[in-house]
Each structure stands twice: as C-alpha cells, then as structure tokens.
Write an enzyme that holds these catalytic residues in place. Structure first.
Site, mmCIF file in Angstrom:
data_model
loop_
_atom_site.group_PDB
_atom_site.id
_atom_site.type_symbol
_atom_site.label_atom_id
_atom_site.label_comp_id
_atom_site.label_asym_id
_atom_site.label_seq_id
_atom_site.Cartn_x
_atom_site.Cartn_y
_atom_site.Cartn_z
ATOM 1 N N ILE A 176 0.860 -1.186 0.000
ATOM 2 C CA ILE A 176 0.000 0.000 0.000
ATOM 3 C C ILE A 176 0.891 1.228 0.000
ATOM 4 O O ILE A 176 2.101 1.136 0.233
ATOM 5 C CB ILE A 176 -0.945 0.055 1.234
ATOM 6 C CG1 ILE A 176 -0.135 0.157 2.533
ATOM 7 C CG2 ILE A 176 -1.887 -1.127 1.251
ATOM 8 C CD1 ILE A 176 -0.973 0.468 3.762
ATOM 9 N N THR A 272 6.125 2.620 -0.627
ATOM 10 C CA THR A 272 5.386 1.365 -0.558
ATOM 11 C C THR A 272 5.548 0.734 0.823
ATOM 12 O O THR A 272 6.617 0.775 1.420
ATOM 13 C CB THR A 272 5.883 0.366 -1.616
ATOM 14 O OG1 THR A 272 7.269 0.079 -1.372
ATOM 15 C CG2 THR A 272 5.701 0.925 -3.008
ATOM 16 N N SER A 273 4.493 0.132 1.325
ATOM 17 C CA SER A 273 4.531 -0.537 2.627
ATOM 18 C C SER A 273 3.868 -1.906 2.522
ATOM 19 O O SER A 273 2.859 -2.063 1.834
ATOM 20 C CB SER A 273 3.787 0.299 3.674
ATOM 21 O OG SER A 273 3.638 -0.433 4.882
ATOM 22 N N PRO A 274 4.412 -2.919 3.220
ATOM 23 C CA PRO A 274 3.777 -4.236 3.255
ATOM 24 C C PRO A 274 2.689 -4.323 4.324
ATOM 25 O O PRO A 274 2.006 -5.352 4.422
ATOM 26 C CB PRO A 274 4.950 -5.157 3.616
ATOM 27 C CG PRO A 274 5.789 -4.316 4.522
ATOM 28 C CD PRO A 274 5.690 -2.901 3.968
ATOM 29 N N ASN A 275 2.545 -3.252 5.108
ATOM 30 C CA ASN A 275 1.589 -3.269 6.219
ATOM 31 C C ASN A 275 0.212 -2.845 5.712
ATOM 32 O O ASN A 275 -0.237 -1.715 5.893
ATOM 33 C CB ASN A 275 2.102 -2.375 7.342
ATOM 34 C CG ASN A 275 3.413 -2.905 7.893
ATOM 35 O OD1 ASN A 275 3.523 -4.088 8.203
ATOM 36 N ND2 ASN A 275 4.418 -2.057 7.986
#
Length: 388
Positions: A176, A272-275
């Site tokens: 996200i 970008t974040s993996p959370n």
C-alpha cells in the site's frame, strides 16, 4: 484482465529480439554475518540489537554474457541486506581483480539490497548510518564481502548457454502507499493516469538453459524479480536476523523450483509498505492522524499493521508468499526470448542507480556502477510512522 491468485497478469512484455544467444551463470552464498549483539539496520533504532536468527541471509548473483563475445558480460547481485554499500562494492571488486583481472569492474558489476530492516548493520561507509550501529562493524562487512565474492565466483564457474525471458504483471494485496496524503499533492491529471496510488507491477527476468542444459532441468536456472515493497513486515521490536518478506519469498520459490536461484529484488520502493491494514494507534486501534501519522500527537504510538496483525512474522509470510506465487505464475508465462543488453555497461534494471560519493571505511571512492534500493515519491508535510 485475467486475475489469478496473487497476481493479475495484465501484460507479457517482449523487450526485443536477439540473433545471438547468451551465456548465463548463477550463484548463491551466505551473507548472514553476526546474529547477536549487533544493531539491526533500517529503523535506526539504537536499542534494536539482534538476539538470534529467524532465517539466513544470502547474496544471489546473475551473470549474463554474449555467447559470441563472452567478454561482453555483466553480473547483478541481489543482497538480503538493507542496501548496497560502496565500501563493500569496491572491496569485492578488488578481490575479483586478483583472480579475474579486469573482467569484473564497476562498469559491469551492480549490487542491490532488498531493503530488509532486520539484517546486521555496521557495513556502510557513511557516518550517518554508523550512529545507531555504534560505528563500523567489521564482522558485518566481512560477511557481505565474502558472500558476494563467493556468489560471483559460482556464477562465473557455472556459465552455460541460456535464453532470457521477461514477464510483467500486477501483484495485488502485497503493498500500500504509506503516505497517501503526500500522494494527493501530485496533479490530478497525473493521478488519473494510474489505477492505484502505488506501483503494483512485478517484472520477472528468467534464464533457462538451452541445448544440453535445457534437457537437464525443467526449472529455470534463475528467476530474478523486481517488485516495490518495503522490507518492514517485521517491525522495530524485532530482535531476530531475517530477510523480511523478500528474503523469505526467495526461499519459498527456491523450495518450489529446486535448482533455481530466485532473487526478489527491490524496485521503486519509495512509499510502498507491506503493512496492508494501514497505520493504527497502538493504544486505541483507531487510524492514525492521516497527515502527521501521530496518535495524540505522538509518532511512536502509530504502528503499521500487516495482514496478520499482531503477528509480524505471519504478516511477513503473507507478503512473501504473494510475491513468490506471483513470480512463479509469471515465470510460467514468459515472453519470447529478449535482449537485455546495455551499450558497453551493465543494463539498467528497476531499482538500479549510479551511486556517487565517498565515505570513510575501506575503499570508499567516488564513481562506479552500484544499485541500491530505490526511492520514488517524496513526502511533503507528512511524518512517517514507525514500522511503515
């Protein structure tokens, strides 16, 4: 658009046609280094020291040469590390020069870090990175250098005829935008060009044996993929050395495709974040302040939540598996044989940049070709919460 689990394959791209074939070599070597009493690199948290290991870290090398003129070659090394280092790069090149002369130089060797935030620190030559690591740490540095050299040597010794293939597709649910309010500062016309507020494209480069090599195995010799997502599935409370989502994705795909060297490289990682559940207040569970990323005025209370929150390790596995499944799907749908050649230097992959500047610890010089993790969108009037 054909949507399959983990990946929406919207495009199979052919990047050229080649009359000449390729020679390809692959290598993989351990770069784990110290796993106790060393600060972990990424969050700049001076109290985050390693106290064990979750999974090992590796350097994975892909060497490509022109079959008709093998001197025309390049080697790309993906590291389960926060970023590449000029000090490491030039020490590696000096080691290679002693064995191979000028066959491998800054003109045809590039290194890139996956941007895991859970690897040992202390190997960078710049002062700012040495603050939380309490200075330069030789065991971390030596582990990287030794492993990279070993991976390149293995790639050099394993060179054989191969074809190269590229496929591109969307990976959904794996990242996200961690700064959506900053993204809204982009012109409306520009934002209207894209389906998402963050890049969700994965590019896969696969090398398959040809001739006698092709008959030896049904699996590709190498699968190198580029997809933008931060190595922050495991947050700054972690004390176990690990490669975060990209390091785990590589191990998952290598188990699924025995004999394949699989690298999950960093692309235009930017915001970008993996959370994927977004930033939430630790005490109330409510969303953080969207502009300042705070909870009651405190940044420390705003925590990014992964898909399996509150289990960071399980969240890491979810994001890793999405990338591994996507790369596996895409490598089954590769385009036709293509050209991935630069002019007289290494080609420019996503996340690949020329880094300039010097530092202090060993062999920090100006110039040279080096890849690091890429940063895209800038953040204006926005503070990033911890662990995003």
């Amino acid at each position: 658009m054909n949507v399959v689990p983990g990946v929406s394959v919207c495009l199979i791209c052919i990047i050229g046609c080649a009359q000449a074939g390729y020679l390809v070599g692959t290598g993989k070597a351990d770069i784990t280094g110290p796993v106790a009493d060393v600060n972990l690199m990424g969050y700049a948290n001076p109290s985050q020291f390693a106290g064990g290991i979750l999974n090992r870290l590796y350097a994975r090398a892909l060497l490509v040469a022109d079959e008709k003129d093998p001197k025309q070659r390049w080697v790309f090394i993906n590291l389960d590390a926060c970023m590449a280092s000029q000090a490491v790069t030039f020490t590696v090149l000096e080691r290679l020069a002693k064995r191979y002369g000028q066959q491998y130089t800054e003109q045809n060797v590039a290194m890139s870090g996956t941007h895991t935030h859970s690897g040992p620190s202390g190997y960078l030559q710049y002062l700012i990175y040495g603050i939380s690591s309490l200075g330069f740490y030789t065991p971390s540095f030596d582990a990287l250098v030794d492993g990279i050299v070993e991976a390149i040597e293995s790639a050099h010794e394993s060179v054989g005829p191969a074809s190269l293939h590229v496929a591109v597709g969307e990976v959904l649910g794996a990242n996200i935008n961690r700064s959506p309010t900053a993204y809204l500062h982009n012109p409306a016309g520009e934002r209207a060009r894209y389906r998402h507020n963050i890049d969700k494209e994965m590019t896969v480069l696969a090398a398959r044996g040809s001739g006698a090599d092709a008959a030896a195995t049904a699996q590709p010799r190498a699968v190198f993929s580029w997809f933008p997502v931060h190595g922050t599935s495991v947050n700054n409370t972690n004390t176990l050395v690990n490669g975060d989502n990209k390091g785990l994705a590589a191990q998952l795909l290598e188990r699924r495709a025995p004999g394949t060297v699989a690298a999950f490289c960093q692309a235009n990682v930017g915001d970008t974040s993996p959370n994927t559940l977004g930033p939430r207040c630790r005490d109330t569970g409510e969303p953080c302040d969207a502009v300042h990323s705070t909870c009651n005025g405190r940044v420390a209370e705003c925590i990014g939540r992964g898909p399996a929150w509150p289990d960071n390790i399980a969240s890491c596995a979810v994001i890793a598996r999405k990338q591994a499944d996507a790369a596996h799907e895409l490598m089954q749908r590769e385009g036709e044989q293509g050209v991935v050649w630069g002019r007289a230097v290494a080609p420019c992959f996503p996340g690949h940049a020329r880094a300039r500047g010097g530092g202090q610890p060993p062999h920090a010089r100006r110039g040279g070709l080096q890849a690091g993790h890429g940063h895209g969108l800038c953040r204006r009037h926005h503070r990033r919460p911890r662990g995003l």
